[in-house]
Design an enzyme around this catalytic site. Structure first.
Site, short mmCIF file in Angstrom:
data_model
loop_
_atom_site.label_atom_id
_atom_site.label_comp_id
_atom_site.label_asym_id
_atom_site.label_seq_id
_atom_site.Cartn_x
_atom_site.Cartn_y
_atom_site.Cartn_z
N ASN A 1 -7.49 -2.55 13.75
CA ASN A 1 -9.15 -3.67 13.94
C ASN A 1 -9.36 -4.49 12.68
O ASN A 1 -10.08 -4.44 12.41
CB ASN A 1 -9.82 -2.01 13.08
CG ASN A 1 -9.33 -1.24 12.01
OD1 ASN A 1 -7.78 -2.14 11.46
ND2 ASN A 1 -9.17 -0.50 11.23
N ASP B 1 1.06 -0.82 -0.19
CA ASP B 1 -0.08 0.80 0.15
C ASP B 1 0.71 1.17 -0.16
O ASP B 1 2.07 0.72 0.31
CB ASP B 1 -0.83 -0.01 1.54
CG ASP B 1 -0.66 -0.55 2.69
OD1 ASP B 1 1.13 -0.40 2.54
OD2 ASP B 1 -1.31 -1.25 3.30
N GLU C 1 -9.63 -2.46 4.97
CA GLU C 1 -10.31 -1.63 5.70
C GLU C 1 -12.18 -2.68 6.27
O GLU C 1 -12.36 -3.08 5.10
CB GLU C 1 -10.17 -0.23 5.87
CG GLU C 1 -9.94 -0.01 6.44
CD GLU C 1 -9.20 1.02 7.52
OE1 GLU C 1 -8.79 -0.79 8.50
OE2 GLU C 1 -8.13 2.34 7.75
N HIS D 1 -7.38 -4.84 9.66
CA HIS D 1 -7.49 -4.74 8.42
C HIS D 1 -5.88 -5.13 7.64
O HIS D 1 -4.96 -5.69 8.93
CB HIS D 1 -7.06 -3.00 7.65
CG HIS D 1 -5.67 -2.53 8.80
ND1 HIS D 1 -6.07 -0.80 9.13
CD2 HIS D 1 -4.99 -2.75 8.43
CE1 HIS D 1 -4.75 -0.82 9.62
NE2 HIS D 1 -3.81 -1.38 9.56
C1 F6R Z 1 1.47 -1.72 6.27
C2 F6R Z 1 -0.08 -1.72 5.96
C3 F6R Z 1 -0.72 -2.22 7.65
C4 F6R Z 1 0.62 -2.24 8.76
C5 F6R Z 1 -1.10 -2.91 9.62
C6 F6R Z 1 -0.16 -2.65 11.54
O1 F6R Z 1 1.71 -1.81 4.50
O2 F6R Z 1 -0.24 -2.88 5.28
O3 F6R Z 1 -1.61 -2.92 7.13
O4 F6R Z 1 0.59 -3.66 8.63
O5 F6R Z 1 -1.34 -1.16 10.20
O6 F6R Z 1 0.77 -1.73 11.79
P1 F6R Z 1 1.76 -1.76 12.28
O7 F6R Z 1 2.73 -2.83 12.24
O8 F6R Z 1 2.97 -0.59 12.92
O9 F6R Z 1 1.13 -2.17 14.23
#
Ligand code: F6R
Length: 251
Positions: free
Chosen positions: A137, A68, A144, A139
């Site tokens: 959440n 992303d 989302e 995702h």
């Molecule tokens: C990042 C991504 C997100 C993160 C998720 C967890 O490229 O796609 O899905 O993997 O938000 O983030 P952290 O590792 O910061 O807890």
């Protein structure tokens, strides 16, 4: 099928994730790696850089596709995911820049950019190993919670919970972009192997809901229960609630 590997702490989790990615590269030097940003994989990327420097692990034939990118952030912005990947991995190893791919958050025609990204991934023959973090959440990528599973690369409006979680990286909450382009669940589910990394007590509840709760688009990661080859690597704190469900854990 899900295999769960429990490590003591963040360092152990990072080493295990790096070992699995390194094994993938050794087995198939020209593999397609799906990569993630966020806090969780930083330690694993550090371990991969060490393996490149000390164990001659070469990324020269690897192609990468990131999950992303924020809309509106240029690659030079320190919080863009292209910048993150350059800073944490790409510039430290021998991967060829032209073989690294991140959605273009500046694309004006976002529909065309999403279609391009899906076509790129499918043109590569799909992803061999997709690394994922897990949002608070549920995702994965920036897919989302919603009322249906979105399969194609898409533009998402980030939820308040994700904006709150990511405010830590920006000067103020108002600086966090409101939208992102994310790989859809289709390419993630078509990956030959999915490697989910989780760390910390804050993830314990969502890990449990994602992997032992109902499969529902309200918890997008729960779709991984339908994937034939998922490896979940977590530290003790992140796996605490899942462990209590009686699921088999490899230690
Ligand atoms: C990042 C991504 C997100 C993160 C998720 C967890 O490229 O796609 O899905 O993997 O938000 O983030 P952290 O590792 O910061 O807890």
């Amino acid at each position: 099928m899900l295999r769960v590997h429990q490590q003591k702490d963040y360092k152990g989790m990072s080493c295990k994730v790096a070992r699995l990615i390194a094994a993938q590269i050794t087995m198939k030097p020209d593999c397609v790696l799906g990569l993630a940003t966020g806090s969780t994989p930083i330690g694993a990327y550090e371990e991969l850089v060490t393996k490149y420097n000390e164990e001659k692990l070469s990324f020269a034939a690897v192609t990468t596709v990131n999950l992303d990118e924020y809309r509106t952030l240029p690659p030079t912005h320190e919080q863009s995911y292209r910048y993150f990947m350059n800073d944490n991995l790409f510039r430290h190893v021998d991967v060829r820049e032209a073989y690294t791919n991140v959605p273009n958050g500046l694309a004006e025609d976002t529909a065309a950019e999403c279609a391009r990204y899906d076509a790129l991934i499918r043109g590569l023959g799909g992803i061999d190993l997709q690394l994922l973090g897990l949002g608070n959440n549920g995702h994965i990528g920036f897919n989302e919670p919603c009322d249906h599973f979105v399969l194609e690369t898409n533009v998402v409006d980030l939820t308040e919970s994700t904006i709150d979680a990511n405010t830590r990286f920006f000067a103020t909450k108002g600086d966090v972009p409101r939208q992102a382009i994310t790989m859809g669940l289709g390419c993630i589910m078509e990956a030959k192997m999915v490697l989910v990394a989780v760390s910390g007590a804050g993830k314990a509840d969502i890990v449990c809901r994602a992997f032992s709760g109902p499969v529902t688009p309200e918890v997008p990661a729960s779709i991984l229960q339908l994937h034939p080859n998922v490896v979940l690597v977590g530290d003790e704190a992140a796996l605490a609630a899942l462990t209590k469900t009686g699921i088999t854990i490899c230690r």
